[in-house]
Scaffold this active site. Structure first.
Site, PDB file in Angstrom:
ATOM      1  N   GLU A 353       0.814  -1.287   0.105  1.00 36.67           N
ATOM      2  CA  GLU A 353       0.057   0.013   0.108  1.00 36.67           C
ATOM      3  C   GLU A 353       0.961   1.323   0.159  1.00 36.67           C
ATOM      4  O   GLU A 353       0.583   2.193   0.509  1.00 36.67           O
ATOM      5  CB  GLU A 353      -0.962  -0.127   1.380  1.00 36.67           C
TER       6      GLU A 353
HETATM    7  C1  TNX Z   1      -4.187  -3.849   5.026  1.00 35.09           C
HETATM    8  S1  TNX Z   1      -3.346  -5.773   3.012  1.00 35.09           S
HETATM    9  C2  TNX Z   1      -3.039  -3.535   5.381  1.00 35.09           C
HETATM   10  C3  TNX Z   1      -2.885  -3.112   6.650  1.00 35.09           C
HETATM   11  C4  TNX Z   1      -4.149  -2.765   7.614  1.00 35.09           C
HETATM   12  C5  TNX Z   1      -5.092  -3.901   7.284  1.00 35.09           C
HETATM   13  C6  TNX Z   1      -6.467  -3.947   7.924  1.00 35.09           C
HETATM   14  C7  TNX Z   1      -2.004  -5.028   3.624  1.00 35.09           C
HETATM   15  C8  TNX Z   1      -0.616  -5.739   3.269  1.00 35.09           C
HETATM   16  N1  TNX Z   1      -2.068  -4.123   4.583  1.00 35.09           N
HETATM   17  O1  TNX Z   1      -1.988  -1.983   6.635  1.00 35.09           O
HETATM   18  O2  TNX Z   1      -3.641  -2.853   8.733  1.00 35.09           O
HETATM   19  O3  TNX Z   1      -5.321  -3.772   5.756  1.00 35.09           O
HETATM   20  O4  TNX Z   1      -7.224  -4.977   7.792  1.00 35.09           O
END
Ligand code: TNX
Length: 538
Positions: A353
């Site tokens: 992300e």
């Molecule tokens: C997505 S999917 C994230 C996290 C969050 C989470 C909450 C991914 C690799 N990263 O940063 O905490 O969703 O569900």
């Protein structure tokens, strides 16, 4: 012959008494090994339908290199069943032993498999490697009666037979995010204990994120001192000293669990930007609503000044700056110090992300991180987005929702692990009434956490490239051990089974009966599990 009335009555009373005792023993005595509820489901069980009596005269016989596991078994028998067995390297008694034996050359068992042989006179656990012995011990403890503090007795009976068992996948993990909320050493050790009961062998610790930096880095002390000083909601946060981290690593190793530490780069990095202004290339201030992705051009000013600490739960708004000299000194120092206190083969660099990192920059970042991790003698793990980088067979990419990235990663030679957010994200709520958790991926009831198959998630990927599975507990809404247990159980045993037991033998309808039978065990272990209505709890 004269009839002696008193001794006649005595004999009669004895008969009645022993018949009664037999009766009450019989009720409890499990003699069909294949009827017991073992999770993960073993590969093969051959019952012989008699029983072994475990008591304080039983001796655990183990060579010095298995002393730790022998002590572990004796401690658990003592604590859970009130039976005090002795541990020795040799036994003078012919029967009544639990022997832990390292063998060699049983190819089918591999590095983690075991054979557990329970006979009327004795118990033997055979394995090629100590890890296999440890898993045999976990199975033995699930065959033993459910711990019951109110009704501890002198002896316990175990059903006889032979179990041969080995895992389908070598990576059976749990991710615990200690950044969004901080959890101390004792909490982490409890998580290690609980996941080890289900034969998991990896604990991935999310040690940094926007909200907190949780590991002491001696060359950049403010990361932990300032970056670790708060958490989601504004609580006091915390961090592990390197000594505490080593203690966690050693405790995990005693349960055959490898710690995989994650420093999330180049996004999810605000805690570091707040600690060292020179790392700040300008951030986008998070707006309301989850995953509001601001455009890269929207980067605000504030360069070279420390950002504010962040206690909200937005994601994808912070980034390291590729063109800043301080950045790679920081990354080098952090990964070097982390690698030095991590005996396991892996270091996780996050990579997820990074919505405000330009795509070209992102790829260059990943390439650099890979070089740095490998220069420090470790293999790089990264979330699925790292597939865009120049990765190779030394890299592990972690799936959370994109089949496309997995195909890309495997084409480049990387191996993969699977954490499908719709099934394996433990922070997803069970349903709309669940008191904590998120639901952006799905509501995940206990059957949905169980009903999936790694290979089916990534149909076109060579099965040999799948190392295994990982359940992930993000902790934006998770504040304490009760919360951890409530979201982790009862979903985690199902994911452990997906990692251990072959897909062909798995069915929810069969599994849910075994899971229901684990209710009393989870209560005895004082796990605050979610009592899903989809399971008939014993
Ligand atoms: C997505 S999917 C994230 C996290 C969050 C989470 C909450 C991914 C690799 N990263 O940063 O905490 O969703 O569900």
């Amino acid at each position: 012959m004269t009839f002696n009335f008193t001794s006649g009555v005595r004999v009669l009373m004895l008969l009645i008494l022993s018949a009664g005792m037999l009766q009450s023993c019989k009720k409890e005595e499990p003699t069909d090994l294949s009827a017991l509820s073992i999770i993960p489901k073993p590969v093969s069980i051959v019952p012989t339908r008699t029983s072994f009596t475990l008591s304080s005269s039983t001796t655990i016989v183990a060579p010095p290199e298995l002393k730790g596991t022998a002590d572990y078994l004796s401690e658990r028998l003592n604590k859970e069943l009130g039976i005090n067995v002795t541990v020795a390297t040799e036994s003078s008694q012919r029967g009544d032993n639990i022997s832990l034996v390292l063998i060699s050359g049983d190819g089918e068992l591999g590095d983690e498999g075991y054979e557990l042989v329970i006979e009327e006179e004795s118990v033997t656990i055979n394995a090629n490697k100590p890890a296999g012995i440890f898993y045999g011990v976990q199975t033995l403890l699930q065959i033993a009666p459910v711990p019951d503090k109110a009704q501890q007795s002198e002896a316990a009976t175990l059903a006889t037979g032979t179990i041969r068992d080995y895992p389908n996948y070598s990576w059976r993990g749990t991710m615990l995010d200690v950044s969004r909320h901080f959890f101390g050493v004792d909490d982490v050790k409890r998580v290690i204990d609980l996941i080890s009961y289900y034969k998991m062998n990896v604990l991935h610790l999310g040690l940094s994120n926007d909200q907190g930096w949780r590991i002491e880095i001696k060359s950049w002390p403010n990361l932990a001192l300032h970056g670790g000083s708060t958490q989601v909601g504004g609580g006091k946060g915390g961090y592990y000293t390197q000594e505490q981290y080593k203690d966690i690593v050693a405790y995990a190793a005693s349960r055959y669990i490898t710690i995989v530490p994650e420093i999330d780069l180049p996004g999810h990095i605000n805690a570091a930007l707040a600690s060292y202004g020179e790392l700040n290339g300008g951030i986008v201030v998070p707006k309301e609503g989850r995953l509001v992705v601001p455009s890269t051009s929207g980067i605000l000013d504030g360069k070279n000044k420390p950002t504010d600490l962040y206690t909200g739960i937005e994601v994808g708004w912070s980034t390291l700056r590729l063109d800043k000299p301080a950045t790679f000194k920081f990354v080098n120092d952090v990964l070097r110090e982390l690698a030095a206190i991590t005996p396991g083969p892996y270091v996780h660099i996050g990579g997820d992300e990074a919505h405000v990192t330009k795509k070209d920059d992102y790829i260059q970042f990943i390439n650099k991180f890979r070089e740095i991790v490998q220069a420090n003698g470790k293999k790089m793990v990264g979330w699925e987005e790292v597939a865009q980088g120049n990765i190779d067979e030394g890299v592990v990419a972690q799936y959370w929702h994109s089949e496309k990235y997995m195909e890309m990663a495997v084409e480049k030679g990387a191996n993969i692990i699977l954490s499908p957010s719709k099934h394996a994200y433990l922070d997803m709520q069970y349903d709309s009434t669940t008191r904590i958790g998120l639901h952006w991926a799905a509501y995940v009831e206990v059957d949905e956490a169980y009903n999936w198959d790694p290979q089916a998630e990534v149909k076109d990927v060579d099965p040999k490239k799948i190392l295994g599975v990982e359940a992930a507990l993000w902790t934006e809404t998770v504040e304490n051990m009760t919360d951890i247990e409530f979201l982790t159980f009862p979903r985690l045993p199902g994911i452990a089974e997906i990692g251990w037991s072959p897909a062909e033998g798995r069915s929810w309808y069969e599994y849910k009966v075994r899971l229901g039978a684990h209710g009393p065990r989870m209560r005895a272990w004082e796990i605050d599990y979610y009592p899903s209505k989809r399971v008939d709890w014993k």
